[in-house]
Each structure stands twice: as C-alpha cells, then as structure tokens.
Design a protein around this motif. Structure first.
Motif, mmCIF file in Angstrom:
data_model
loop_
_atom_site.group_PDB
_atom_site.id
_atom_site.type_symbol
_atom_site.label_atom_id
_atom_site.label_comp_id
_atom_site.label_asym_id
_atom_site.label_seq_id
_atom_site.Cartn_x
_atom_site.Cartn_y
_atom_site.Cartn_z
ATOM 1 N N TYR A 64 0.666 -1.302 -0.268
ATOM 2 C CA TYR A 64 0.095 -0.010 0.100
ATOM 3 C C TYR A 64 0.962 1.028 -0.118
ATOM 4 O O TYR A 64 2.020 1.149 -0.062
ATOM 5 C CB TYR A 64 -0.852 -0.007 1.233
ATOM 6 C CG TYR A 64 -1.584 -1.199 1.526
ATOM 7 C CD1 TYR A 64 -1.240 -2.382 2.069
ATOM 8 C CD2 TYR A 64 -2.854 -1.423 1.006
ATOM 9 C CE1 TYR A 64 -1.942 -3.713 2.032
ATOM 10 C CE2 TYR A 64 -3.669 -2.432 1.072
ATOM 11 C CZ TYR A 64 -3.132 -3.750 1.510
ATOM 12 O OH TYR A 64 -3.739 -4.865 1.840
ATOM 13 N N PHE A 65 0.486 2.469 0.154
ATOM 14 C CA PHE A 65 0.905 3.648 0.128
ATOM 15 C C PHE A 65 0.246 4.547 1.196
ATOM 16 O O PHE A 65 -0.565 4.758 0.911
ATOM 17 C CB PHE A 65 1.047 4.413 -1.335
ATOM 18 C CG PHE A 65 1.790 3.384 -2.418
ATOM 19 C CD1 PHE A 65 1.125 2.498 -3.125
ATOM 20 C CD2 PHE A 65 3.014 3.630 -2.687
ATOM 21 C CE1 PHE A 65 1.835 1.627 -3.833
ATOM 22 C CE2 PHE A 65 4.057 2.879 -3.536
ATOM 23 C CZ PHE A 65 3.204 1.780 -4.376
ATOM 24 N N SER A 66 1.651 5.199 1.952
ATOM 25 C CA SER A 66 0.842 5.969 3.075
ATOM 26 C C SER A 66 0.253 7.531 2.486
ATOM 27 O O SER A 66 -0.431 8.023 3.160
ATOM 28 C CB SER A 66 1.926 6.322 3.900
ATOM 29 O OG SER A 66 3.064 7.041 3.178
ATOM 30 N N ASP A 67 0.853 7.671 1.235
ATOM 31 C CA ASP A 67 0.333 9.059 0.616
ATOM 32 C C ASP A 67 0.654 8.892 -0.876
ATOM 33 O O ASP A 67 1.587 8.062 -1.259
ATOM 34 C CB ASP A 67 0.823 10.175 1.244
ATOM 35 C CG ASP A 67 2.329 10.198 1.095
ATOM 36 O OD1 ASP A 67 2.951 9.479 1.392
ATOM 37 O OD2 ASP A 67 2.768 11.327 1.090
ATOM 38 N N GLU A 68 0.181 9.971 -1.581
ATOM 39 C CA GLU A 68 0.325 10.060 -2.909
ATOM 40 C C GLU A 68 0.063 11.325 -3.245
ATOM 41 O O GLU A 68 -0.815 12.210 -3.010
ATOM 42 C CB GLU A 68 -0.405 9.034 -3.567
ATOM 43 C CG GLU A 68 -0.147 8.875 -5.271
ATOM 44 C CD GLU A 68 1.191 8.576 -5.696
ATOM 45 O OE1 GLU A 68 1.549 7.286 -5.808
ATOM 46 O OE2 GLU A 68 2.067 9.293 -5.620
ATOM 47 N N ARG A 69 0.828 11.665 -4.370
ATOM 48 C CA ARG A 69 0.731 13.192 -5.219
ATOM 49 C C ARG A 69 -0.603 12.923 -6.115
ATOM 50 O O ARG A 69 -0.783 11.877 -6.316
ATOM 51 C CB ARG A 69 2.102 13.573 -5.749
ATOM 52 C CG ARG A 69 3.027 13.828 -4.954
ATOM 53 C CD ARG A 69 3.847 12.662 -4.440
ATOM 54 N NE ARG A 69 5.149 12.882 -3.852
ATOM 55 C CZ ARG A 69 6.211 13.345 -4.077
ATOM 56 N NH1 ARG A 69 6.399 13.815 -5.310
ATOM 57 N NH2 ARG A 69 7.116 13.691 -2.990
ATOM 58 N N THR A 70 -1.125 13.948 -6.489
ATOM 59 C CA THR A 70 -2.227 14.036 -7.281
ATOM 60 C C THR A 70 -1.589 14.005 -8.700
ATOM 61 O O THR A 70 -1.823 15.016 -9.481
ATOM 62 C CB THR A 70 -3.288 15.238 -6.960
ATOM 63 O OG1 THR A 70 -2.212 16.337 -6.906
ATOM 64 C CG2 THR A 70 -4.021 15.003 -5.594
ATOM 65 N N VAL A 71 -1.031 12.936 -8.953
ATOM 66 C CA VAL A 71 -0.589 12.659 -10.423
ATOM 67 C C VAL A 71 -0.845 11.253 -10.875
ATOM 68 O O VAL A 71 -1.236 10.521 -10.052
ATOM 69 C CB VAL A 71 0.933 13.014 -10.556
ATOM 70 C CG1 VAL A 71 1.297 14.405 -10.259
ATOM 71 C CG2 VAL A 71 1.725 12.023 -9.618
ATOM 72 N N GLY A 72 -0.807 10.921 -12.178
ATOM 73 C CA GLY A 72 -1.027 9.805 -12.553
ATOM 74 C C GLY A 72 0.017 8.740 -12.308
ATOM 75 O O GLY A 72 1.260 9.211 -11.841
ATOM 76 N N PRO A 73 0.105 7.401 -12.381
ATOM 77 C CA PRO A 73 0.854 6.444 -11.989
ATOM 78 C C PRO A 73 2.308 6.353 -12.574
ATOM 79 O O PRO A 73 3.462 5.878 -12.354
ATOM 80 C CB PRO A 73 0.265 5.279 -12.234
ATOM 81 C CG PRO A 73 -0.724 5.543 -13.196
ATOM 82 C CD PRO A 73 -1.237 6.899 -13.075
ATOM 83 N N ASP A 74 2.215 7.099 -14.019
ATOM 84 C CA ASP A 74 3.404 6.987 -14.700
ATOM 85 C C ASP A 74 4.188 8.323 -14.584
ATOM 86 O O ASP A 74 5.377 8.669 -15.122
ATOM 87 C CB ASP A 74 3.342 7.022 -16.136
ATOM 88 C CG ASP A 74 2.787 5.463 -16.565
ATOM 89 O OD1 ASP A 74 1.830 5.470 -17.299
ATOM 90 O OD2 ASP A 74 2.997 4.483 -15.792
ATOM 91 N N ASP A 75 3.826 9.337 -13.645
ATOM 92 C CA ASP A 75 4.465 10.506 -13.312
ATOM 93 C C ASP A 75 5.578 10.206 -12.376
ATOM 94 O O ASP A 75 5.456 9.513 -11.566
ATOM 95 C CB ASP A 75 3.499 11.515 -12.688
ATOM 96 C CG ASP A 75 3.849 12.962 -12.693
ATOM 97 O OD1 ASP A 75 3.338 13.878 -13.046
ATOM 98 O OD2 ASP A 75 5.152 13.062 -12.096
ATOM 99 N N GLU A 76 6.841 11.042 -12.724
ATOM 100 C CA GLU A 76 8.009 10.529 -12.020
ATOM 101 C C GLU A 76 7.798 11.308 -10.397
ATOM 102 O O GLU A 76 8.509 11.039 -9.628
ATOM 103 C CB GLU A 76 9.020 11.325 -12.439
ATOM 104 C CG GLU A 76 9.418 10.687 -13.829
ATOM 105 C CD GLU A 76 11.048 11.016 -14.365
ATOM 106 O OE1 GLU A 76 11.497 10.605 -15.265
ATOM 107 O OE2 GLU A 76 11.678 11.982 -13.604
ATOM 108 N N GLN A 77 6.799 11.903 -10.312
ATOM 109 C CA GLN A 77 6.483 12.552 -8.980
ATOM 110 C C GLN A 77 5.374 11.482 -8.185
ATOM 111 O O GLN A 77 5.499 11.771 -6.766
ATOM 112 C CB GLN A 77 5.660 13.772 -9.226
ATOM 113 C CG GLN A 77 6.361 14.986 -9.430
ATOM 114 C CD GLN A 77 7.587 15.328 -8.446
ATOM 115 O OE1 GLN A 77 7.241 15.450 -7.305
ATOM 116 N NE2 GLN A 77 8.849 15.625 -9.099
#
Ligand SMILES: O=C(O)[C@H](O)[C@@H](O)[C@H](O)[C@H](O)COP(=O)(O)O
Length: 223
Positions: A64-77
């Motif tokens: 799982y992921f504790s957090d994520e940026r509001t970008v798509g899965p292929d974004d380097e961010q």
C-alpha cells in the motif's frame, strides 16, 4: 524510543531493508500475509534497491502507500512510480497485491475508495519526514493534521496542490511504524523533536522505530 543510527544513508537503508525482511517473515508466519504501506519521497529509493536483493516471500506481501501526489501512476512525482521502478518491477509480487493510491482521480473519491480496500490493520507503515517536519502528506498547518478516518484528501497550500494521505489514526493503528530519515537537512528538525519543541506533524506518529543516518542524527543528544 527505538532509535537506530547508521553511518551512511546506504547503511541506514540496508538496515531498514533487513528489518523489512524480518517483519515480513514474522507477519507471514503469524497471519499468512504482510500488509505494508510504503512512503514517498526519495529516501526510500536506497531501501528499495537493498530490498531487491533480499529474500522476501513476495507472493504473500500486499503493498500500500501512505500517501500519494495528485498525479498519474507514470508521473515521476508519483510515489507509486518511485516504488515501481525501484522495487516492484524487480520482485515477484502479484500485481493484484499492489494497491495504488489513484492520484489521477478526484482526490476525495480516491481517498474514500482506498480506505475501503485497506485491511483492518496494516502490519507496517514506512514513513519519511520532510525538513518541515511533515510525514506522509500531513503537512504543517493543513486540515489533514486533525482529520479522522483512514485516508484523506489534504489540501497543501504551501505546495499549491492536494495530496492523498493516511491520517494519523490510520498510521497509528498499524502494528508498527518506521521513520526512515537521512541527511543533514533533517538534523535541525530531529534535534527540536528530541527536545519536545517545534510542534511538527511527525510528533503525532506514536512509538516509531527511527532509522537515521549519522548526518540526520548529528544534533541529537548522545544516547
Ligand atoms: O510524498 C512524499 O513526499 C512523502 O510521503 C513525504 O512524506 C516524504 O516522506 C518526505 O517529504 C521526505 O521526503 P524525502 O525522502 O525525499 O526527503
């Protein structure tokens, strides 16, 4: 406090990777699976590289992921992207057991759907710490610091964006929490934390295991 200090970022990451193997082995032995949330940022990259070479029963691991940026899965961010190119593409974990926070969706809907797929209790939450004392995407002065529930959409004005993040309730409900913090830039915040100063968000993480390198720990009192 459980604080482990290592001479270099590589040694710190290696120790955390070895501990990951042990935690996975124990969870699989006791409950048949290991449910672990990865953190974001750059610090985990060295741990991912170390983990690729270690013996983990990946077919019984759920990521799982504790957090994520509001970008798509292929974004380097994307924190998922960082984990995929650094670890997940190299280990035999079933794709169905990689649970991505969908940063490309409406944040509130993605947060709600993610909360619904979480296990009752995670075994481990891996976390980092920013030089402003944030952890996950729980940044100073943001509404997310005080929200209940499990997963939230958190507006981060200082970054002109929204983030998806575990709440502190979710983080602290896990069986274990590790904070992997390296680099001299983190030293002043850690020193204030140790003195009980600064009011940083990361202080709300209960009973973490700290994996530090000497640079990050340089201003801490000798234990
Ligand atoms: O999405 C993120 O950025 C992370 O989840 C965040 O909480 C990170 O752990 C800290 O910002 C430390 O980042 P570094 O490891 O790059 O210093």
């Amino acid at each position: 406090m459980n604080v482990q200090v290592y001479p270099t970022p590589q040694a710190t990451a290696g120790a955390a990777a070895e501990a990951f193997v042990g935690a996975a082995r124990q969870a699989v032995s006791e409950r048949g699976a290991f449910h672990v949330a990865l953190s974001g940022g750059s610090t985990p990259k060295l741990m991912y590289a170390a983990l690729r070479a270690l013996d983990v029963s990946w077919v019984q691991v759920h990521i799982y992921f504790s957090d994520e940026r509001t970008v798509g899965p292929d974004d380097e961010q994307s924190n998922y992207h960082t984990a995929r190119v650094g670890l997940l593409d190299f280990v035999p974990i079933p794709a169905s057991q990689i649970h991505r926070l969908e940063g490309e969706r409406d944040p509130a809907e993605a947060a709600s759907d993610y909360a619904a797929l979480l296990p009752a209790r995670l075994d481990l939450v891996l976390l980092g710490m920013g030089d402003d004392g944030h952890t996950a995407s729980l940044f100073p002065g943001t509404a997310g610091l005080n929200l209940g529930g499990r997963v939230i959409a958190n507006e981060v004005p200082q970054q002109h964006t929204w983030r998806l993040s575990f709440t502190f309730d979710e983080i602290n409900a896990a069986r274990a929490r590790w904070l992997l913090v390296t680099g001299a830039v983190k030293a002043p915040v850690l020193a204030q934390l140790w003195r009980g100063e600064g009011g940083y968000p990361v202080r709300q993480v209960t009973d973490p295991v700290w994996f530090l390198d000497a640079a990050a720990a340089q201003d801490l009192p000798a234990s």
